[in-house]
Design an enzyme around this catalytic site. Structure first.
Site, PDB file in Angstrom:
ATOM      1  N   TYR A  76      56.880  27.418 119.988  1.00 46.45           N
ATOM      2  CA  TYR A  76      55.877  28.300 119.376  1.00 46.45           C
ATOM      3  C   TYR A  76      56.525  29.379 118.531  1.00 46.45           C
ATOM      4  O   TYR A  76      57.194  30.270 119.014  1.00 46.45           O
ATOM      5  CB  TYR A  76      55.062  28.908 120.527  1.00 46.45           C
ATOM      6  CG  TYR A  76      53.955  29.872 120.179  1.00 46.45           C
ATOM      7  CD1 TYR A  76      53.331  29.901 118.938  1.00 46.45           C
ATOM      8  CD2 TYR A  76      53.508  30.763 121.153  1.00 46.45           C
ATOM      9  CE1 TYR A  76      52.294  30.793 118.675  1.00 46.45           C
ATOM     10  CE2 TYR A  76      52.477  31.652 120.907  1.00 46.45           C
ATOM     11  CZ  TYR A  76      51.882  31.668 119.654  1.00 46.45           C
ATOM     12  OH  TYR A  76      50.870  32.551 119.401  1.00 46.45           O
ATOM     13  N   HIS A  78      52.021  33.815 114.883  1.00 48.96           N
ATOM     14  CA  HIS A  78      51.248  35.014 115.162  1.00 48.96           C
ATOM     15  C   HIS A  78      52.077  36.286 115.138  1.00 48.96           C
ATOM     16  O   HIS A  78      51.649  37.304 115.670  1.00 48.96           O
ATOM     17  CB  HIS A  78      50.524  34.868 116.520  1.00 48.96           C
ATOM     18  CG  HIS A  78      49.505  33.769 116.514  1.00 48.96           C
ATOM     19  ND1 HIS A  78      49.475  32.751 117.432  1.00 48.96           N
ATOM     20  CD2 HIS A  78      48.474  33.528 115.674  1.00 48.96           C
ATOM     21  CE1 HIS A  78      48.472  31.934 117.165  1.00 48.96           C
ATOM     22  NE2 HIS A  78      47.853  32.376 116.099  1.00 48.96           N
ATOM     23  N   ASP A  96      44.460  34.390 111.976  1.00 47.19           N
ATOM     24  CA  ASP A  96      44.323  33.000 112.420  1.00 47.19           C
ATOM     25  C   ASP A  96      42.939  32.765 113.035  1.00 47.19           C
ATOM     26  O   ASP A  96      42.272  31.781 112.719  1.00 47.19           O
ATOM     27  CB  ASP A  96      45.437  32.712 113.436  1.00 47.19           C
ATOM     28  CG  ASP A  96      45.426  31.275 113.921  1.00 47.19           C
ATOM     29  OD1 ASP A  96      45.005  30.393 113.159  1.00 47.19           O
ATOM     30  OD2 ASP A  96      45.850  31.047 115.080  1.00 47.19           O
TER      31      ASP A  96
HETATM   32  C1  FMN Z   1      40.410  33.079 122.847  1.00 45.01           C
HETATM   33  C2  FMN Z   1      41.571  32.623 122.033  1.00 45.01           C
HETATM   34  C3  FMN Z   1      42.841  32.676 122.570  1.00 45.01           C
HETATM   35  C4  FMN Z   1      43.944  32.224 121.831  1.00 45.01           C
HETATM   36  N1  FMN Z   1      45.170  32.174 122.427  1.00 45.01           N
HETATM   37  C5  FMN Z   1      46.204  31.562 121.772  1.00 45.01           C
HETATM   38  C6  FMN Z   1      47.421  31.278 122.439  1.00 45.01           C
HETATM   39  O1  FMN Z   1      47.603  31.547 123.627  1.00 45.01           O
HETATM   40  N2  FMN Z   1      48.405  30.690 121.727  1.00 45.01           N
HETATM   41  C7  FMN Z   1      48.260  30.334 120.414  1.00 45.01           C
HETATM   42  O2  FMN Z   1      49.187  29.777 119.823  1.00 45.01           O
HETATM   43  N3  FMN Z   1      47.107  30.581 119.773  1.00 45.01           N
HETATM   44  C8  FMN Z   1      46.073  31.147 120.424  1.00 45.01           C
HETATM   45  N4  FMN Z   1      44.873  31.324 119.792  1.00 45.01           N
HETATM   46  C9  FMN Z   1      44.740  30.919 118.378  1.00 45.01           C
HETATM   47  C10 FMN Z   1      44.202  29.492 118.309  1.00 45.01           C
HETATM   48  O3  FMN Z   1      45.111  28.575 118.839  1.00 45.01           O
HETATM   49  C11 FMN Z   1      43.847  29.046 116.890  1.00 45.01           C
HETATM   50  O4  FMN Z   1      45.021  28.932 116.147  1.00 45.01           O
HETATM   51  C12 FMN Z   1      42.877  29.978 116.181  1.00 45.01           C
HETATM   52  O5  FMN Z   1      41.843  30.400 117.025  1.00 45.01           O
HETATM   53  C13 FMN Z   1      42.236  29.277 114.974  1.00 45.01           C
HETATM   54  O6  FMN Z   1      41.592  28.110 115.407  1.00 45.01           O
HETATM   55  P1  FMN Z   1      39.983  28.015 115.537  1.00 45.01           P
HETATM   56  O7  FMN Z   1      39.460  28.488 114.227  1.00 45.01           O
HETATM   57  O8  FMN Z   1      39.721  26.572 115.780  1.00 45.01           O
HETATM   58  O9  FMN Z   1      39.587  28.893 116.644  1.00 45.01           O
HETATM   59  C14 FMN Z   1      43.770  31.768 120.507  1.00 45.01           C
HETATM   60  C15 FMN Z   1      42.486  31.740 119.969  1.00 45.01           C
HETATM   61  C16 FMN Z   1      41.392  32.138 120.722  1.00 45.01           C
HETATM   62  C17 FMN Z   1      40.020  32.051 120.111  1.00 45.01           C
END
Ligand code: FMN
Ligand code: SF4
Length: 688
Positions: A171, A174, A267
């Site tokens: 990873y 972010h 993101d």
């Molecule tokens: C509640 C929540 C928790 C997240 N926790 C992580 C995480 O632990 N690790 C990570 O790489 N991204 C995390 N993300 C980012 C997501 O993996 C993703 O990249 C981002 O939400 C965009 O995707 P989406 O539009 O489908 O939600 C998190 C997103 C959300 C909504």
């Protein structure tokens, strides 16, 4: 129903190194406020995603060493063998449905304070810890630290293998992990072979990828989660420059690329600030430089948008976090040709807020999220009715609609009465405000379901009196009559009405949504709600030509939206459209043309020219309930067996609370309620 052949491509298996995903639906890592602290709940939630058809189901970020202690956040952890057990439980739950389980290893470096482990944080350079301005520093890692770090990472990957994971995510993303801090010019001021040139700053990440492949790559696919753009211009990574250059240097090293933008607020952008698929512009180059499968994210809920992203050659897999939360069964619904059953994410980030608050994740659209284990709630299944009762639901906002939908699904006879001309209550009204159109999905999904039900009848423009409710003859009455914004300034900052704040001098969001407008000239919005509406109303009035100032007692505008990752975006937007933001100000007096505020930092008063829009707090619309009580209704003597209030009419709150309340009402109808008992199973910490 059979699936539409246009979507066949989504169901093709994809090879990722030594493993094969059964389809192209990839639940990317997402935290959930459960993790290691509520492992049974976390496991059941992940299993549900696999049951719903997600071909890959990942953990959230999983910290792998005491120097990476993410406390107080409740996420997964893999510090030693003692942590393998519950993660193995998650793998089993995912494998049970034929999906692959993925593990995302993380070390947040100077992002965490190590509050539980008390270790000194580490990073590429000496830096203050970023976690809530914690007044400690991360120390610069020396060569031995880097060797140790690589060994910890390798050992964690091996433990992941032992737990049964099929995939491991290395990873970098972010702006929140040690490898991303090493790659970042602004975070890494080293002068050794891990600093300076791009190759040097990328060295640690390359080593981690190589060593992970070496350790577990024979049986596990190695995914690289990589942010190619930090959306901050030349200060950060840009996809046209170092983002692309770095990726090209290691293009074929991992078995798969999971690419996105950074930081987290960019993101997981809310629908107010970004549409579905918005990351494609940043990542479309990736498939041109690697031969490995590529995935990205972008709140994908439409199968057409997914297929288009694949056909255009942007990605091979569809990554999703929030769409999997709002509808764990999204892939299955596409597969079964039931698109109208998809519960689309509205992009509100309440899920993020609960994670940020270290509480089990909740979702506006999916009230069963986190309740899979503790309440046994399934997002698609609900028990059949117990009796032949007829239920009158009064009010068709998010609570009333959800109650009617789930009661209908249980087989009850349901009458839904709405006073207005349109259904949806607050979500319909608010979805007309700038940036909130996706709120209407809360209504549209439920309405679509109800319209197919012969046992649910809907009446518009049917405001009911207490006498009419009694006369109607339902067995149960469910009141979901919403709430109304106050005019008098009472809220968090003011316990008593503010001088001059009344209906003559003040408009509220309800008035604005009803089409009322302040007189021409400047407008002062008093935002003591601290969520989205103050800013949204400001944007609306500003677009209509008003000169808007937002006054708030908080230290920043829209303070609570820090938990939905929106605060920075909101502040920028308000500044862009020319709205003046005045923080640490309370309102003292209001006249039709002037608002006198107190600067709580300097204790100075200032009079602003303008009329007032007040966004402080709401009061429940519980008049009908009170009238029913006054008419002598009681559960003992009326034919009606129960009268219950749900949603804002019971306790004004989030839309997520309203859908939850509606759902809970429908699940609990005809069951014996014991209000003395804890209403769910608990995971009790053991002691020695
Ligand atoms: C509640 C929540 C928790 C997240 N926790 C992580 C995480 O632990 N690790 C990570 O790489 N991204 C995390 N993300 C980012 C997501 O993996 C993703 O990249 C981002 O939400 C965009 O995707 P989406 O539009 O489908 O939600 C998190 C997103 C959300 C909504
Ligand atoms: S809480 Fe909001 S953003 Fe999160 S998954 Fe649910 S609907 Fe989507």
């Amino acid at each position: 129903m059979a699936r539409d052949p246009r979507y066949d491509i989504l169901f093709e298996p994809i090879k990722i190194g030594p493993v094969t995903a059964p389809n192209r639906f990839y639940q990317v890592p997402h935290c959930n406020g459960m993790g290691r602290v509520f492992p049974d709940s976390m496991i059941a939630m992940r299993g549900m995603k696999a049951e719903g058809g997600w071909g890959i189901v990942c953990t959230e970020q999983c910290d792998f060493h005491p120097t990476a202690d993410i406390t107080p956040y409740t996420e997964t952890r893999l510090w030693d063998d003692a942590d393998i057990g519950y993660l193995a439980g998650m793998c089993d739950a995912v494998h049970e449905h034929g999906s692959l389980a993925g593990l995302e290893l993380v070390h947040n470096g100077h992002g965490v304070g190590n509050l539980y482990s008390r270790e000194i944080p580490i990073g590429p350079s000496h830096r203050p810890v970023e976690y809530y301005n914690y007044p400690g520093q991360a120390r610069a890692m020396d060569k031995q630290d880097i060797l140790d770090y690589r060994r910890w990472h390798r050992n964690a990957a091996l433990r992941g293998k032992e737990a049964g994971f099929d995939l491991v995510i290395v990873y970098h993303g972010h702006d929140g992990t040690v490898p991303s801090h090493f790659l970042s010019k602004r975070q890494n001021q080293r002068t050794d072979e891990y600093g300076g040139s791009l190759e040097n700053r990328l060295r640690l990440f390359r080593e981690l990828l190589e060593e992970t492949k070496d350790a577990v790559g024979d049986t596990m696919g190695v995914i690289c989660r990589f942010a190619v753009d930090e959306m901050m211009g030349s200060e950060g990574l840009e996809w046209e420059h170092e983002g692309r250059d770095a990726l090209e240097l290691i293009a074929d090293l991992p078995d798969m690329w999971d690419v996105n933008v950074s930081d987290w607020a960019n993101d997981s952008m809310t629908s107010r600030f970004a549409p579905e698929g918005y990351q494609e512009d940043y990542v479309r180059f990736v498939k041109q430089v690697t031969s490995k499968p590529v995935s990205t994210v972008g709140r994908y809920t439409s199968p057409d948008a997914m297929v288009s992203a694949i056909r255009k050659g942007v990605v091979d897999l569809i990554g999703a976090a929030r769409p999997t939360i709002a509808d764990p069964f999204l892939p299955r619904k596409i597969e079964e040709g039931r698109l109208e059953d998809i519960r689309e994410c509205i992009g509100c980030n309440i899920c993020v807020a609960w994670d940020m608050l270290s509480a089990p994740i909740r979702c506006t659209q999916n009230p069963t999220m986190s309740e899979e284990w503790r309440k046994g709630w399934h997002p698609e299944q609900i028990a059949e009715k117990e009796t032949d009762s007829h239920i009158l639901v009064v009010g068709s906002g998010p609570a009333g609609l959800e109650a009617a939908h789930q009661l209908g699904k249980r087989g009850y006879q349901v009458t839904l009465a709405e006073a207005r001309r349109e259904l949806g209550g607050r979500v319909t009204r608010e979805s007309g405000l700038p940036g909130l159109s996706a709120w209407a999905r809360v209504r549209d999904y439920r309405l679509g379901q109800i319209q197919e039900m012969m046992n649910v009848e809907v009446f518009l423009e049917s405001e009911m009196t207490a006498a009419q409710v009694l006369e109607f003859g339902a067995d149960h009455v469910c009141l979901a009559t919403g709430a109304t914004w106050r005019h008098d300034g009472v809220g968090r900052a003011n316990r008593y009405p503010v001088l001059g704040m009344d209906k003559d001098n003040v408009l509220t969001p309800d008035d604005i949504m009803d089409g009322k407008r302040p007189p021409e000239g400047p407008v002062v919005i008093f935002d003591d709600d601290h969520y989205y509406l103050g800013g949204v109303v400001g944007e609306l009035l500003s677009a209509e030509g008003y000169d808007v100032a937002i006054v708030t007692p908080a230290t920043v505008v829209a303070d609570w939206t820090r938990y939905t990752l929106e605060q920075g975006h909101i502040e920028n937007r308000l500044k862009q459209v020319g709205i003046t933001i005045l923080t640490r100000r309370n309102v003292l007096r209001v006249s039709p043309t002037e608002v006198t505020v107190l600067d709580t930092l300097t204790d100075r008063e200032k009079t602003l020219q303008g009329s007032m829009v007040s966004v402080t707090m709401r009061l429940p619309n519980d008049g009908l309930y009170n009238d029913l009580m006054a008419l002598g209704y009681s559960e003992k003597n009326a034919e009606i067996k129960s009268v219950r209030r749900i949603g804002d009419c019971y306790g004004p709150s989030l839309i997520a609370s309203a859908t939850y309340e509606g759902h809970k009402y429908a699940r609990e109808l005809d069951t014996e309620l014991n209000t003395d008992a804890v209403p769910f199973k608990r995971e009790c910490t053991s002691w020695s």
